[in-house]
Enzyme design. Structure first.
Site, PDB file in Angstrom:
ATOM      1  N   HIS A  50      38.756 -41.068  64.499  1.00 48.60           N
ATOM      2  CA  HIS A  50      39.129 -40.478  65.802  1.00 48.60           C
ATOM      3  C   HIS A  50      37.867 -40.275  66.652  1.00 48.60           C
ATOM      4  O   HIS A  50      37.667 -39.237  67.278  1.00 48.60           O
ATOM      5  CB  HIS A  50      39.860 -39.145  65.627  1.00 48.60           C
ATOM      6  CG  HIS A  50      41.232 -39.294  65.038  1.00 48.60           C
ATOM      7  ND1 HIS A  50      42.372 -39.357  65.793  1.00 48.60           N
ATOM      8  CD2 HIS A  50      41.640 -39.420  63.754  1.00 48.60           C
ATOM      9  CE1 HIS A  50      43.431 -39.486  65.000  1.00 48.60           C
ATOM     10  NE2 HIS A  50      43.020 -39.530  63.752  1.00 48.60           N
ATOM     11  N   ASN A 123      49.618 -37.089  65.791  1.00 47.00           N
ATOM     12  CA  ASN A 123      49.382 -38.481  66.154  1.00 47.00           C
ATOM     13  C   ASN A 123      50.515 -38.923  67.076  1.00 47.00           C
ATOM     14  O   ASN A 123      51.560 -38.283  67.113  1.00 47.00           O
ATOM     15  CB  ASN A 123      49.369 -39.370  64.902  1.00 47.00           C
ATOM     16  CG  ASN A 123      48.036 -39.298  64.152  1.00 47.00           C
ATOM     17  OD1 ASN A 123      47.033 -38.850  64.692  1.00 47.00           O
ATOM     18  ND2 ASN A 123      48.031 -39.758  62.918  1.00 47.00           N
ATOM     19  N   SER A 176      55.031 -52.561  66.965  1.00 47.37           N
ATOM     20  CA  SER A 176      55.959 -52.616  68.102  1.00 47.37           C
ATOM     21  C   SER A 176      55.111 -52.289  69.336  1.00 47.37           C
ATOM     22  O   SER A 176      53.918 -51.957  69.217  1.00 47.37           O
ATOM     23  CB  SER A 176      57.066 -51.577  67.933  1.00 47.37           C
ATOM     24  OG  SER A 176      56.539 -50.278  68.209  1.00 47.37           O
ATOM     25  N   TYR A 190      53.287 -36.243  67.193  1.00 47.29           N
ATOM     26  CA  TYR A 190      54.038 -35.871  65.981  1.00 47.29           C
ATOM     27  C   TYR A 190      53.066 -35.301  64.949  1.00 47.29           C
ATOM     28  O   TYR A 190      52.004 -35.904  64.707  1.00 47.29           O
ATOM     29  CB  TYR A 190      54.678 -37.098  65.338  1.00 47.29           C
ATOM     30  CG  TYR A 190      55.644 -37.866  66.189  1.00 47.29           C
ATOM     31  CD1 TYR A 190      57.014 -37.596  66.153  1.00 47.29           C
ATOM     32  CD2 TYR A 190      55.204 -38.917  66.992  1.00 47.29           C
ATOM     33  CE1 TYR A 190      57.910 -38.339  66.898  1.00 47.29           C
ATOM     34  CE2 TYR A 190      56.090 -39.669  67.746  1.00 47.29           C
ATOM     35  CZ  TYR A 190      57.451 -39.375  67.694  1.00 47.29           C
ATOM     36  OH  TYR A 190      58.329 -40.124  68.434  1.00 47.29           O
ATOM     37  N   TRP A 278      62.256 -37.616  59.739  1.00 44.86           N
ATOM     38  CA  TRP A 278      63.527 -36.930  59.468  1.00 44.86           C
ATOM     39  C   TRP A 278      64.502 -37.326  60.576  1.00 44.86           C
ATOM     40  O   TRP A 278      64.139 -37.250  61.764  1.00 44.86           O
ATOM     41  CB  TRP A 278      63.363 -35.408  59.497  1.00 44.86           C
ATOM     42  CG  TRP A 278      62.423 -34.824  58.500  1.00 44.86           C
ATOM     43  CD1 TRP A 278      61.799 -35.459  57.460  1.00 44.86           C
ATOM     44  CD2 TRP A 278      61.984 -33.463  58.456  1.00 44.86           C
ATOM     45  NE1 TRP A 278      61.004 -34.582  56.779  1.00 44.86           N
ATOM     46  CE2 TRP A 278      61.108 -33.340  57.371  1.00 44.86           C
ATOM     47  CE3 TRP A 278      62.256 -32.342  59.240  1.00 44.86           C
ATOM     48  CZ2 TRP A 278      60.492 -32.138  57.038  1.00 44.86           C
ATOM     49  CZ3 TRP A 278      61.650 -31.138  58.904  1.00 44.86           C
ATOM     50  CH2 TRP A 278      60.785 -31.046  57.813  1.00 44.86           C
ATOM     51  N   TYR A 333      38.524 -31.430  56.685  1.00 42.16           N
ATOM     52  CA  TYR A 333      38.104 -31.291  58.089  1.00 42.16           C
ATOM     53  C   TYR A 333      36.871 -30.385  58.228  1.00 42.16           C
ATOM     54  O   TYR A 333      35.872 -30.779  58.829  1.00 42.16           O
ATOM     55  CB  TYR A 333      39.270 -30.821  58.966  1.00 42.16           C
ATOM     56  CG  TYR A 333      40.306 -31.911  59.193  1.00 42.16           C
ATOM     57  CD1 TYR A 333      41.159 -32.295  58.172  1.00 42.16           C
ATOM     58  CD2 TYR A 333      40.422 -32.576  60.405  1.00 42.16           C
ATOM     59  CE1 TYR A 333      42.093 -33.299  58.350  1.00 42.16           C
ATOM     60  CE2 TYR A 333      41.361 -33.586  60.594  1.00 42.16           C
ATOM     61  CZ  TYR A 333      42.195 -33.938  59.567  1.00 42.16           C
ATOM     62  OH  TYR A 333      43.110 -34.941  59.744  1.00 42.16           O
ATOM     63  N   GLN A 387      63.688 -46.915  55.730  1.00 38.55           N
ATOM     64  CA  GLN A 387      63.432 -46.427  57.097  1.00 38.55           C
ATOM     65  C   GLN A 387      62.803 -47.510  57.979  1.00 38.55           C
ATOM     66  O   GLN A 387      63.005 -47.515  59.192  1.00 38.55           O
ATOM     67  CB  GLN A 387      62.537 -45.186  57.072  1.00 38.55           C
ATOM     68  CG  GLN A 387      63.277 -43.946  56.616  1.00 38.55           C
ATOM     69  CD  GLN A 387      62.636 -42.654  57.119  1.00 38.55           C
ATOM     70  OE1 GLN A 387      61.619 -42.650  57.815  1.00 38.55           O
ATOM     71  NE2 GLN A 387      63.245 -41.545  56.749  1.00 38.55           N
TER      72      GLN A 387
HETATM   73  C1  HEM Z   1      44.279 -37.543  53.822  1.00 40.03           C
HETATM   74  C2  HEM Z   1      44.469 -37.957  55.040  1.00 40.03           C
HETATM   75  C3  HEM Z   1      43.507 -37.674  56.152  1.00 40.03           C
HETATM   76  C4  HEM Z   1      42.149 -37.450  56.122  1.00 40.03           C
HETATM   77  C5  HEM Z   1      41.223 -37.467  54.902  1.00 40.03           C
HETATM   78  C6  HEM Z   1      41.727 -37.195  57.476  1.00 40.03           C
HETATM   79  C7  HEM Z   1      40.435 -36.924  57.859  1.00 40.03           C
HETATM   80  C8  HEM Z   1      40.015 -36.690  59.130  1.00 40.03           C
HETATM   81  C9  HEM Z   1      38.649 -36.424  59.526  1.00 40.03           C
HETATM   82  C10 HEM Z   1      37.471 -36.360  58.572  1.00 40.03           C
HETATM   83  C11 HEM Z   1      38.644 -36.262  60.872  1.00 40.03           C
HETATM   84  C12 HEM Z   1      37.417 -35.955  61.737  1.00 40.03           C
HETATM   85  C13 HEM Z   1      37.247 -34.457  61.802  1.00 40.03           C
HETATM   86  C14 HEM Z   1      36.032 -34.040  62.596  1.00 40.03           C
HETATM   87  O1  HEM Z   1      34.933 -34.582  62.364  1.00 40.03           O
HETATM   88  O2  HEM Z   1      36.156 -33.108  63.432  1.00 40.03           O
HETATM   89  C15 HEM Z   1      39.992 -36.408  61.324  1.00 40.03           C
HETATM   90  C16 HEM Z   1      40.391 -36.285  62.621  1.00 40.03           C
HETATM   91  C17 HEM Z   1      41.709 -36.296  62.995  1.00 40.03           C
HETATM   92  N1  HEM Z   1      42.818 -36.462  62.190  1.00 40.03           N
HETATM   93 FE1  HEM Z   1      42.837 -36.797  60.262  1.00 40.03          FE
HETATM   94  N2  HEM Z   1      42.818 -37.273  58.305  1.00 40.03           N
HETATM   95  C18 HEM Z   1      43.923 -37.562  57.529  1.00 40.03           C
HETATM   96  C19 HEM Z   1      45.210 -37.706  57.934  1.00 40.03           C
HETATM   97  C20 HEM Z   1      45.658 -37.423  59.188  1.00 40.03           C
HETATM   98  C21 HEM Z   1      47.031 -37.395  59.583  1.00 40.03           C
HETATM   99  C22 HEM Z   1      48.259 -37.657  58.689  1.00 40.03           C
HETATM  100  C23 HEM Z   1      47.049 -37.043  60.877  1.00 40.03           C
HETATM  101  C24 HEM Z   1      48.306 -36.892  61.670  1.00 40.03           C
HETATM  102  C25 HEM Z   1      48.513 -35.998  62.577  1.00 40.03           C
HETATM  103  C26 HEM Z   1      45.671 -36.859  61.322  1.00 40.03           C
HETATM  104  C27 HEM Z   1      45.249 -36.526  62.591  1.00 40.03           C
HETATM  105  C28 HEM Z   1      43.940 -36.391  62.977  1.00 40.03           C
HETATM  106  C29 HEM Z   1      43.554 -36.177  64.352  1.00 40.03           C
HETATM  107  C30 HEM Z   1      44.475 -36.056  65.549  1.00 40.03           C
HETATM  108  C31 HEM Z   1      42.147 -36.115  64.359  1.00 40.03           C
HETATM  109  C32 HEM Z   1      41.242 -35.928  65.582  1.00 40.03           C
HETATM  110  C33 HEM Z   1      40.856 -34.484  65.731  1.00 40.03           C
HETATM  111  C34 HEM Z   1      39.981 -34.315  66.954  1.00 40.03           C
HETATM  112  O3  HEM Z   1      40.404 -34.719  68.046  1.00 40.03           O
HETATM  113  O4  HEM Z   1      38.867 -33.794  66.799  1.00 40.03           O
HETATM  114  N3  HEM Z   1      44.843 -37.088  60.248  1.00 40.03           N
HETATM  115  N4  HEM Z   1      40.817 -36.678  60.259  1.00 40.03           N
END
Ligand code: HEM
Length: 450
Positions: A50, A123, A176, A190, A278, A333, A387
């Protein structure tokens, strides 16, 4: 206090210290060192994923009391306004990735409530690639460019869908036209992961969060996305910023789906599986509140890049479920943020909560009784394709045609064995889909030979 002479002394730094007018620069020039070292260390480390994003600020107000389901303070009564910070992002890629690329958009919201910070990370697509956090580093490496030459590698991408059949539902959504977007004012959000709400009587519900754009949902075709990527790679960020700057507030409605945890025993799929949605007829969207984004950042580095969203920033009444992806996310995080922003990241103004200590974190599930054999195992009902079939069948003829084109124009460049396995997965979704993708790939192959 400093006098004028001292101020003048400090501001006279536009030349390095040299021996004579044109002599060599002295290593002892501490002003030069300080200036260059400040420059080198002035940027924040980028997020591991991200990476590219945009911020906006505003407020949230509850339109429907959720007291029956959660004891979270800001959801008890209607109309109180809570400040929010939002960051939209592209899940994969780098700072230069075009906003219209086929990608998952992140949509993270921070609620600065009286009880503390609540972060809702969403997301723009409702399902994830896999259902277990332990697979995620491998997924990220499949979505990343080749480590050999830093170029996108179709075999790397498509072998993800060959290796993980549970990613087939995500394949339907991502390939899609929902995978290509030009305006963040028109995307849904979501939570993907399933959380728990607990009310004052201790009754628990599973919950999935949804944002709905008040301006309506819009996606674009692959052709338009590719054209716009050349015209303006930052089109979505510019659109968001310009609209807010012009005074056009950007609004979303927050809704939830709630489920009695007992229902898990009756459903044909596991409701805590992140590769599933769901059914909205069975679990209707309940309106909760509205978010209004009406001001832009004034300092992107301080206010947006340093935001440290964390799904573990919860409040009493808002908890985790046993969702295996979410549980993996509970600690990663703040780990990423200690590395990215330093151990003091909670004291950065956008992240600061008054009187915070580790005891303010919500421990989910207190009072539950859990027992069982410790193991590493697939869930009992993986149900990888049902699904995906439902999603495919819900598309119009035109949407199916675009899906086929979007898949086959990429899959054609993967290795034959990968193509074969992905086509077998598509066969399970719909024999007609597999047939159309196969035929389209033959056409592309013919064109390439000529
Ligand atoms: C095990 C699964 C996941 C891992 C290990 C993971 C890990 C991470 C990490 C390390 C970051 C960066 C955090 C930072 O440096 O501030 C991040 C950002 C993010 N993750 Fe995940 N993530 C996972 C699954 C998901 C899922 C399922 C979503 C669904 C909503 C998601 C949504 C986000 C979003 C939106 C950000 C951006 C946050 C921002 O804008 O600073 N992640 N994720």
């Amino acid at each position: 206090m400093y006098n004028n002479n001292e101020q003048k002394r400090c501001s006279d730094v536009s030349h390095s210290q040299t021996v004579g007018v044109r002599g060599p620069v002295l290593v002892q020039d501490t002003v030069l060192h300080e200036t260059l070292e400040t420059f080198v260390f002035s940027t924040t480390r980028p997020r591991r994923i991200h990476t590219k994003g945009y911020g906006a600020f505003g407020y949230f107000y509850t339109t429907h009391s959720m007291k029956q389901y959660t004891k979270a303070g800001f959801l008890q009564t209607t109309n109180q306004q809570i400040p929010v910070a939002v960051r939209f992002s592209l899940a994969s890629g780098n700072q230069g990735t075009p906003d219209t690329s086929r990608n998952v958009r992140g949509f993270s919201t921070r609620f600065y409530t009286d009880e503390g910070i609540f972060d809702l990370l969403c997301n723009h697509l409702p399902v994830f690639f896999v259902r277990d956090a332990i697979r995620v580093p491998d997924i990220i490496s499949h979505l990343s460019p080749s480590p050999v030459n830093n170029l996108p590698d179709p075999e790397r991408l498509w072998s993800l869908f060959a290796k993980y059949p549970e990613a087939t539902n995500m394949l339907m959504w991502l390939f899609s036209d929902m995978g290509t977007v030009k305006s963040l004012r028109h995307i849904k959000g979501y939570s993907v992961s399933t959380y728990v709400w607990q009310n004052a009587q201790g009754i628990r519900h599973y919950v999935k969060y949804h944002w709905r754009p008040m301006a309506g949902v819009e996606y674009i075709t692959q052709q338009e996305a590719q054209w716009l990527a050349c015209q303006d790679p930052d089109i979505a960020g510019r659109d968001l910023y310009d609209n807010i700057e012009k005074g056009n507030a950007v609004e979303y409605e927050l809704c939830v789906q709630l489920m009695n945890p007992e229902d898990a025993k009756l459903l044909p799929f596991d409701p805590l599986d992140d590769t599933k949605v769901w059914d909205e007829n069975q679990y209707p969207l309940l309106p909760v509140g509205r978010m209004v984004l009406n001001h832009n950042p004034e300092n992107y580095a301080e206010q947006v890049e340093k935001l440290a969203f964390n799904p573990a920033n919860l409040l009493p009444g808002l908890e985790f479920s046993d969702d295996k992806v979410l549980q993996g996310r509970t600690f990663i995080y703040p780990d990423a943020q200690r590395h990215r922003l330093g151990p003091d990241f909670r004291n950065i103004p956008v992240n600061k909560q008054p009187n915070w200590s580790p005891s303010c974190m919500v421990s989910s599930g207190n009072g539950r009784y859990v027992s069982g054999e410790i193991m590493r195992s697939e869930i009992p009902n993986p149900d990888n394709f049902a699904q995906a079939t439902q999603k495919y069948e819900s598309f119009s003829a035109a949407e199916k045609k675009n899906l086929v084109n979007n898949i086959s124009s990429g899959l054609i460049d993967a290795q034959p064995n990968t193509q074969y396995i992905v086509l077998c997965h598509l066969e399970q979704v719909s024999p007609a889909l597999a047939e159309m993708a196969r035929n389209q790939m033959l056409l592309y192959a013919d064109t390439k030979e000529k």
